[in-house]
Write an enzyme that holds these catalytic residues in place. Structure first.
Site, PDB file in Angstrom:
ATOM      1  N   GLU A  13       0.828  -1.205   0.000  1.00 32.80           N
ATOM      2  CA  GLU A  13       0.000   0.000   0.000  1.00 32.80           C
ATOM      3  C   GLU A  13       0.862   1.254   0.000  1.00 32.80           C
ATOM      4  O   GLU A  13       1.930   1.284   0.613  1.00 32.80           O
ATOM      5  CB  GLU A  13      -0.919   0.003   1.223  1.00 32.80           C
ATOM      6  N   GLU A  27     -10.893  -5.000  -2.994  1.00 32.45           N
ATOM      7  CA  GLU A  27     -10.320  -6.128  -2.266  1.00 32.45           C
ATOM      8  C   GLU A  27     -11.094  -6.322  -0.977  1.00 32.45           C
ATOM      9  O   GLU A  27     -11.713  -5.393  -0.454  1.00 32.45           O
ATOM     10  CB  GLU A  27      -8.844  -5.891  -1.911  1.00 32.45           C
TER      11      GLU A  27
END
Length: 485
Positions: A233, A420
């Site tokens: 991320e 997700e």
């Protein structure tokens, strides 16, 4: 000095567990399909489904399917079962699979020496199954998403050797603890990795991937998510998943010498050199946990703009590289933002601030990232699609509010979204697949040219052995099949 673990040595790698058992898996063996309930039989009658109506769902491949731990480099493990499982997923109607490509497992021992063999073989098997691949280039330390083992995949061995020599290559918090999850953003452009900068190392890796997988790009490999920080991320290593579960706010990570130098330089540029004292961060910005509003002061704005700006600059640099490297390959590029929602209903959104997102009750911190992705043709990947506010244990949490803000930024900037789940499907807990469908339709509602796909983390050992999980999974795939219509 903290202990550094790496799973590369043959003595430890051979102990890494494979999730596939040798006995037959019920879902794979079609003669067992007829023993299911009526609902299960309806979903398991896979041979009647058309591959032309594939659902935009991608299932994460377990790392153990790739025998990347062998010495010399291995190939796909349990090949026959792997082929069968890919075939079953194709018949279930999914569009493809997610293949995590870890930096540590490819460029593991020496710089510029790459081992692509098992990943190339897996790409060939997926191609034969008719499925597509979304690749995740993982430049961080972490746990494989679908693995039940406790061992991490660390950074490459030669990178860890550099950490031993220079601890400031990794992010540090105010007490001096260094997190080895990802290389510090402060040295992005400095030749600290045996003559190369971190950005040059990432770029060389991506070029090697492009050159070795060129026959698959745009045909089998249709998407590449570029990791830009911890857990892939674009963020600082302020907290981990356990911290989020416990409602912890996280910590600022700007105490390595490279980040300190950047802070001092920025303070001089704005004419406030005294603000370059990094220890002022500890004194004045551990505020939101106690409910005060120091974040809303001139100094607070200065620090948070710099802190988030460094993250934006890091993302911009990698996006520029990836855009140039993969130009003309007809592959969709994407990057992921974190879902740190624990303090979303507070004024300061503190857990988002420490992650690097200057998002508060009075400021949209995600729109700058969405605009940056739009400039380089990147899609936005975000999680939390399976979470409901009503299920949260802390009153300040709002995963739905955070996700809706991110999706709004994506809509404003006209960029595709890749969703997700926040956790693995199966693995002892049931994520809310119904909530995934609801939030997906919320994002797509009213869009003229919708572009959405979803990556599902799934423990295939449990998925293929449980009629209950399999029926839920195939029902979800069916519901997602028309979300882009």
């Amino acid at each position: 000095m903290s202990t550094i673990s790496i799973i590369h040595s043959p003595s430890t790698l051979t102990r890494f567990p494979c999730i596939f058992r040798t006995k037959p898996h019920p879902i794979i063996h079609h003669q067992l399909f007829t023993t299911r309930s009526a609902a299960g039989r309806r979903q398991l009658n896979l041979s009647e489904q058309s591959s032309s109506t594939a659902s935009p769902v991608y299932v994460t491949l377990p790392l153990a399917e790739l025998n990347v731990y062998a010495d010399p480099v291995g190939t796909v493990g349990r090949r026959e079962f792997t082929v069968e499982s890919l075939g079953v997923l194709a018949e279930a109607g999914v569009e493809g699979v997610v293949m995590d490509v870890w930096w540590a497992l490819v460029e593991r021992d020496q710089p510029r020496v790459y081992h692509w063999e098992p990943f190339l073989e897996m790409a060939e098997l997926v191609q034969r199954s008719g499925l597509k691949i979304r690749v995740v280039l993982a430049f961080h330390e972490g746990y494989p998403h679908t693995q039940s083992c406790a061992e991490k995949v660390s950074l490459p061995l030669w990178i860890l050797e550099e950490f031993y020599k220079n601890r400031d290559l990794v992010c540090a918090e105010r007490h001096g603890w260094h997190k080895e999850e990802y290389i510090s953003l402060g040295c992005d452009t400095l030749p600290v990795l045996r003559g190369r900068s971190p950005l040059e190392a990432y770029a060389d890796f991506m070029r090697s991937f492009r050159d070795n997988f060129r026959p698959f790009l745009g045909l089998v490999i249709t998407g590449i998510q570029v990791g830009m920080g911890p857990e892939g991320e674009l963020r600082y290593p302020s907290s981990d998943s356990q911290d989020l579960l416990l409602g912890r706010a996280g910590k600022f990570h700007c105490y390595d010498k490279y980040m300190v130098a950047s802070l001092k330089e920025h303070a001089r540029e704005v004419g406030m050199p005294e603000w370059g004292n990094v220890y002022r961060v500890a004194e004045q910005l551990q505020f939101a946990e106690n409910g005060n509003d120091s974040w809303n002061t001139p100094y607070g704005a200065f620090l948070l703009e710099w802190y988030s700006g460094m993250l934006l600059m890091h993302g911009e640099r990698i996006c520029e590289q990836a855009e140039a490297i993969f130009s003309g390959t007809n592959v969709t590029m994407s990057a992921k933002l974190a879902g740190h929602y624990c303090h979303y209903l507070t004024q300061s959104h503190f857990s988002e601030l420490t992650a690097g997102y200057y998002n508060t009750s009075t400021r949209d911190g995600y729109l700058p990232f969405a605009r940056m992705f739009a400039r380089h043709g990147f899609a936005l990947c975000c999680s939390c699609f399976d979470l409901k506010d009503e299920m949260e244990r802390y009153p300040t949490s709002s995963p739905e509010g955070l996700l809706k803000q991110m999706l709004s930024a994506a809509r404003v900037c006209g960029i595709p979204v890749e969703g997700e789940t926040s956790a693995s499907f199966c693995n002892g807990r049931l994520i809310s697949l119904k909530q995934v469908v609801t939030m997906s339709k919320h994002y797509l509602s009213g869009l003229e040219n919708p572009s959405f796909s979803f990556k599902l983390r799934a423990n295939k050992e449990e998925l293929f052995n449980s009629p209950k999980y399999w029926a839920m999974f195939t029902d979800f795939v069916s519901q997602m099949s028309n979300v882009n219509d």
